[in-house]
Scaffold this active site. Structure first.
Site, PDB file in Angstrom:
ATOM      1  N   TYR A  25       5.004  -4.686   8.022  1.00 20.67           N
ATOM      2  CA  TYR A  25       3.900  -4.265   7.151  1.00 20.67           C
ATOM      3  C   TYR A  25       4.427  -3.320   6.078  1.00 20.67           C
ATOM      4  CZ  TYR A  25       0.032  -1.699   5.245  1.00 20.67           C
ATOM      5  OH  TYR A  25      -0.817  -1.099   4.350  1.00 20.67           O
ATOM      6  N   PRO A  78       0.911   6.181  -3.498  1.00 23.67           N
ATOM      7  CA  PRO A  78       0.022   6.071  -2.337  1.00 23.67           C
ATOM      8  C   PRO A  78       0.437   4.907  -1.437  1.00 23.67           C
ATOM      9  CG  PRO A  78      -1.012   5.084  -4.253  1.00 23.67           C
ATOM     10  CD  PRO A  78       0.278   5.704  -4.727  1.00 23.67           C
ATOM     11  N   ALA A  80      -0.662   3.183   2.464  1.00 20.50           N
ATOM     12  CA  ALA A  80      -1.688   3.201   3.503  1.00 20.50           C
ATOM     13  C   ALA A  80      -1.093   3.468   4.880  1.00 20.50           C
ATOM     14  CB  ALA A  80      -2.413   1.848   3.508  1.00 20.50           C
ATOM     15  N   SER A 107      -3.649   7.600  -0.443  1.00 19.16           N
ATOM     16  CA  SER A 107      -4.323   6.298  -0.416  1.00 19.16           C
ATOM     17  C   SER A 107      -5.746   6.414   0.121  1.00 19.16           C
ATOM     18  CB  SER A 107      -3.519   5.344   0.478  1.00 19.16           C
ATOM     19  OG  SER A 107      -4.265   4.176   0.759  1.00 19.16           O
ATOM     20  N   TYR A 130      -9.815   2.712  -4.039  1.00 18.04           N
ATOM     21  CA  TYR A 130     -10.253   1.315  -4.059  1.00 18.04           C
ATOM     22  C   TYR A 130     -11.754   1.349  -4.294  1.00 18.04           C
ATOM     23  CZ  TYR A 130      -5.852  -0.557  -2.188  1.00 18.04           C
ATOM     24  OH  TYR A 130      -4.550  -0.930  -2.011  1.00 18.04           O
ATOM     25  N   THR A 156      -6.826   1.642  -8.133  1.00 20.95           N
ATOM     26  CA  THR A 156      -5.918   0.497  -7.987  1.00 20.95           C
ATOM     27  C   THR A 156      -6.645  -0.780  -8.361  1.00 20.95           C
ATOM     28  OG1 THR A 156      -4.585   1.604  -6.339  1.00 20.95           O
ATOM     29  CG2 THR A 156      -4.512  -0.801  -6.338  1.00 20.95           C
ATOM     30  N   ARG A 165       0.534 -11.842   2.797  1.00 19.91           N
ATOM     31  CA  ARG A 165       1.783 -11.277   3.327  1.00 19.91           C
ATOM     32  C   ARG A 165       2.195 -12.077   4.558  1.00 19.91           C
ATOM     33  NH1 ARG A 165      -0.517  -5.245   2.376  1.00 19.91           N
ATOM     34  NH2 ARG A 165      -0.989  -5.594   0.160  1.00 19.91           N
ATOM     35  N   LYS A 232      -4.074   1.892 -11.769  1.00 20.69           N
ATOM     36  CA  LYS A 232      -2.783   1.595 -11.139  1.00 20.69           C
ATOM     37  C   LYS A 232      -2.679   0.090 -10.917  1.00 20.69           C
ATOM     38  CE  LYS A 232      -0.118   2.639  -6.935  1.00 20.69           C
ATOM     39  NZ  LYS A 232      -0.086   1.365  -6.218  1.00 20.69           N
ATOM     40  N   SER A 254       2.738  -0.986 -12.352  1.00 18.11           N
ATOM     41  CA  SER A 254       3.022  -1.271 -10.942  1.00 18.11           C
ATOM     42  C   SER A 254       2.594  -2.691 -10.620  1.00 18.11           C
ATOM     43  CB  SER A 254       2.226  -0.287 -10.072  1.00 18.11           C
ATOM     44  OG  SER A 254       2.256  -0.651  -8.708  1.00 18.11           O
ATOM     45  N   HIS A 256       2.256  -3.184  -7.220  1.00 18.19           N
ATOM     46  CA  HIS A 256       1.910  -2.890  -5.827  1.00 18.19           C
ATOM     47  C   HIS A 256       3.112  -3.150  -4.907  1.00 18.19           C
ATOM     48  CE1 HIS A 256      -2.074  -2.107  -3.721  1.00 18.19           C
ATOM     49  NE2 HIS A 256      -1.227  -2.110  -2.711  1.00 18.19           N
ATOM     50  N   ARG A 259       3.558  -6.557  -3.186  1.00 13.94           N
ATOM     51  CA  ARG A 259       2.749  -6.875  -2.006  1.00 13.94           C
ATOM     52  C   ARG A 259       1.492  -7.656  -2.353  1.00 13.94           C
ATOM     53  NH1 ARG A 259       4.095  -3.361   2.095  1.00 13.94           N
ATOM     54  NH2 ARG A 259       2.018  -2.998   2.926  1.00 13.94           N
TER      55      ARG A 259
HETATM   56  C1  LIG Z   1       3.441   0.150   3.094  1.00 15.74           C
HETATM   57  C2  LIG Z   1       2.819   0.237   1.737  1.00 15.74           C
HETATM   58  C3  LIG Z   1       1.480   0.539   1.630  1.00 15.74           C
HETATM   59  C4  LIG Z   1       0.883   0.668   0.382  1.00 15.74           C
HETATM   60  N1  LIG Z   1      -0.431   1.034   0.292  1.00 15.74           N
HETATM   61  C5  LIG Z   1      -0.991   1.201  -0.922  1.00 15.74           C
HETATM   62  C6  LIG Z   1      -2.340   1.641  -1.029  1.00 15.74           C
HETATM   63  O1  LIG Z   1      -3.018   1.902  -0.044  1.00 15.74           O
HETATM   64  N2  LIG Z   1      -2.864   1.764  -2.270  1.00 15.74           N
HETATM   65  C7  LIG Z   1      -2.144   1.501  -3.400  1.00 15.74           C
HETATM   66  O2  LIG Z   1      -2.655   1.632  -4.505  1.00 15.74           O
HETATM   67  N3  LIG Z   1      -0.853   1.119  -3.329  1.00 15.74           N
HETATM   68  C8  LIG Z   1      -0.265   0.955  -2.125  1.00 15.74           C
HETATM   69  N4  LIG Z   1       1.052   0.574  -2.043  1.00 15.74           N
HETATM   70  C9  LIG Z   1       1.842   0.369  -3.281  1.00 15.74           C
HETATM   71  C10 LIG Z   1       2.571   1.646  -3.678  1.00 15.74           C
HETATM   72  O3  LIG Z   1       1.657   2.633  -4.099  1.00 15.74           O
HETATM   73  C11 LIG Z   1       3.557   1.405  -4.844  1.00 15.74           C
HETATM   74  O4  LIG Z   1       2.852   0.831  -5.915  1.00 15.74           O
HETATM   75  C12 LIG Z   1       4.691   0.505  -4.458  1.00 15.74           C
HETATM   76  O5  LIG Z   1       5.212   0.813  -3.183  1.00 15.74           O
HETATM   77  C13 LIG Z   1       5.868   0.651  -5.454  1.00 15.74           C
HETATM   78  O6  LIG Z   1       5.945  -0.464  -6.219  1.00 15.74           O
HETATM   79  P1  LIG Z   1       5.599  -0.427  -7.802  1.00 15.74           P
HETATM   80  O7  LIG Z   1       6.825   0.071  -8.473  1.00 15.74           O
HETATM   81  O8  LIG Z   1       5.289  -1.831  -8.111  1.00 15.74           O
HETATM   82  O9  LIG Z   1       4.439   0.482  -7.981  1.00 15.74           O
HETATM   83  C14 LIG Z   1       1.659   0.445  -0.796  1.00 15.74           C
HETATM   84  C15 LIG Z   1       3.024   0.140  -0.670  1.00 15.74           C
HETATM   85  C16 LIG Z   1       3.610   0.036   0.573  1.00 15.74           C
HETATM   86  C17 LIG Z   1       5.080  -0.283   0.643  1.00 15.74           C
END
Ligand SMILES: Cc1cc2nc3c(=O)[nH]c(=O)nc-3n(C[C@H](O)[C@H](O)[C@H](O)COP(=O)(O)O)c2cc1C
Length: 271
Positions: A25, A78, A80, A107, A130, A156, A165, A232, A254, A256, A259
Site C-alpha cells: 500500500y 500528506p 494516509a 491527510s 478531500y 486534492t 492499485r 494538489k 503532483s 499523487h 498512485r
Molecule cells: C502511502 C501514500 C499515501 C498517500 N496518501 C495521500 C493522501 O491521503 N492525500 C493526498 O493528497 N496524497 C496522498 N499521497 C500522495 C502524496 O501526498 C504525494 O503526492 C506523493 O507521495 C509524491 O508524489 P508527487 O511528486 O506526484 O506529489 C499518498 C502517497 C503515498 C505514497
C-alpha cells in the site's frame, strides 16, 4: 542523527519490516506503475545548475511559504494511514517536521486526530482536504482545520475515484479494522455518512468523495475559509492558470505519487 544513511537502503529496510499488505500500500502505484517509476527517474535526471562566487560562507536555506517561515524549502506531503507503520503515526511525522524546521501536510485520512498533530507540528501544519459529496461534512472539516491552527488547505483534485492499485488487489488489502481515520470520522459520523470505513477504502472513497467537482466548487471551498487554498494534483499549466482564476493561492504539482492515473507525467518534468 549523525550517521550517514543511504536513503534507498533506509527505505528498503523500513519497508521490509512491514507485512506485505501495508508495505505494498505504501510503496505501490497504479496499474503498471509506469508513473511511479518515472517520478523517481525524472528527479534523478534534474541537474543543479549551480552559481558561483556568491559568498556561501553562511548559507541560509530558509524561505517563506504563504506567510509561513520554514528553515529549508521542503515540506512533508500528506500520506494516509501512517499508524500502519508506527503507533505514533502522524504525530511522529509532525514532530520530525518541526525538529527539522519545516511544516507538514496532514491527510484527510490521517489516523491521529488533527489537534494532536497540530500540537506536534509546531513549525506549521497544512491540511489536505478531500471534498465530500456531503458539503456539510466538508464544511465541518474546514472549520476544525481552522480551529486547530492549520495555515493552509490543500484540496486534492487528482483522486476523483480511487486509483487501480493492482498490488492492493492482489493482496486483497484492507486497512486494519483497529485503525480509523479519526479526524474524518468525527466529521462524518452523521446519518448520511454512517458508512463505516471497514477497511474497504476504495469503496469508501468512491462512495464518499465527490467525483463531480468542477472549478465552481473550488470557488465554494475558498468562500468557506479565511485560509489560503491550494489545489494538489495539477500537471498542466492551463489548469494552474484556471486554479489562480478561481481563487487558489497556489498549486501543488503532483500526480499523487503515481498512485492514481498511470502514465501521468512526472512532477519534475512538468514543473
Ligand atoms: C502511502 C501514500 C499515501 C498517500 N496518501 C495521500 C493522501 O491521503 N492525500 C493526498 O493528497 N496524497 C496522498 N499521497 C500522495 C502524496 O501526498 C504525494 O503526492 C506523493 O507521495 C509524491 O508524489 P508527487 O511528486 O506526484 O506529489 C499518498 C502517497 C503515498 C505514497
Amino acid at each position: 542523527m549523525n550517521e550517514l544513511i543511504n536513503l534507498d537502503d533506509f527505505e528498503r529496510a523500513a519497508l521490509a519490516k512491514l507485512p506485505a499488505g501495508p508495505r505494498d500500500y505504501y510503496a505501490g502505484g497504479a496499474l503498471d506503475e509506469i508513473t511511479l517509476r518515472e517520478n523517481r527517474a525524472a528527479w534523478s535526471r534534474w541537474n543543479l545548475h549551480y552559481r558561483v562566487l556568491r559568498d556561501v560562507s553562511g548559507p541560509d536555506f530558509g524561505t517563506e511559504l504563504l506567510g509561513m517561515s520554514i528553515d529549508w524549502p521542503v515540506i512533508i506531503a500528506p500520506t494516509a494511514f501512517q499508524c500502519m507503520a508506527h503507533p505514533d503515526g502522524e504525530v511522529a511525522t509532525g514532530r520530525a517536521a518541526a525538529d527539522s524546521g519545516t511544516a507538514m501536510v496532514l491527510s484527510t485520512l490521517a489516523n491521529k486526530p488533527l489537534e494532536q498533530v497540530a500540537a506536534a507540528a509546531t513549525r506549521g501544519l497544512w491540511f489536505q482536504l478531500y471534498v465530500f459529496r456531503d458539503r456539510g461534512v466538508t464544511r465541518e472539516l474546514i472549520a476544525r482545520v481552522e480551529a486547530a491552527g492549520c495555515r493552509a488547505i490543500a484540496v486534492t483534485v487528482d483522486a476523483p475515484m480511487g486509483g487501480q492499485r493492482e498490488r492492493d488487489l492482489r493482496n486483497d488489502f484492507a486497512f486494519p479494522a483497529t485503525l480509523a481515520a479519526t479526524t474524518l470520522m468525527a466529521a462524518s459520523a452523521r446519518p448520511a455518512n454512517a458508512l463505516a470505513m471497514d477497511g474497504a477504502f476504495m469503496s469508501y472513497a468512491n462512495a464518499m468523495f465527490d467525483p463531480t467537482l468542477t472549478w465552481k466548487d473550488l470557488e465554494w471551498i475558498c468562500a468557506q475559509t479565511r485560509l489560503p487554498v491550494l489545489i494538489k494534483g495539477v500537471v498542466r499549466s492551463d489548469d494552474a492558470l484556471q486554479a489562480a482564476g478561481h481563487g487558489a493561492r497556489g498549486v501543488i504539482v503532483s500526480n499523487h505519487g503515481g498512485r492514481q492515473l498511470d502514465t501521468a507525467p512526472p512532477g519534475a518534468e512538468v514543473l
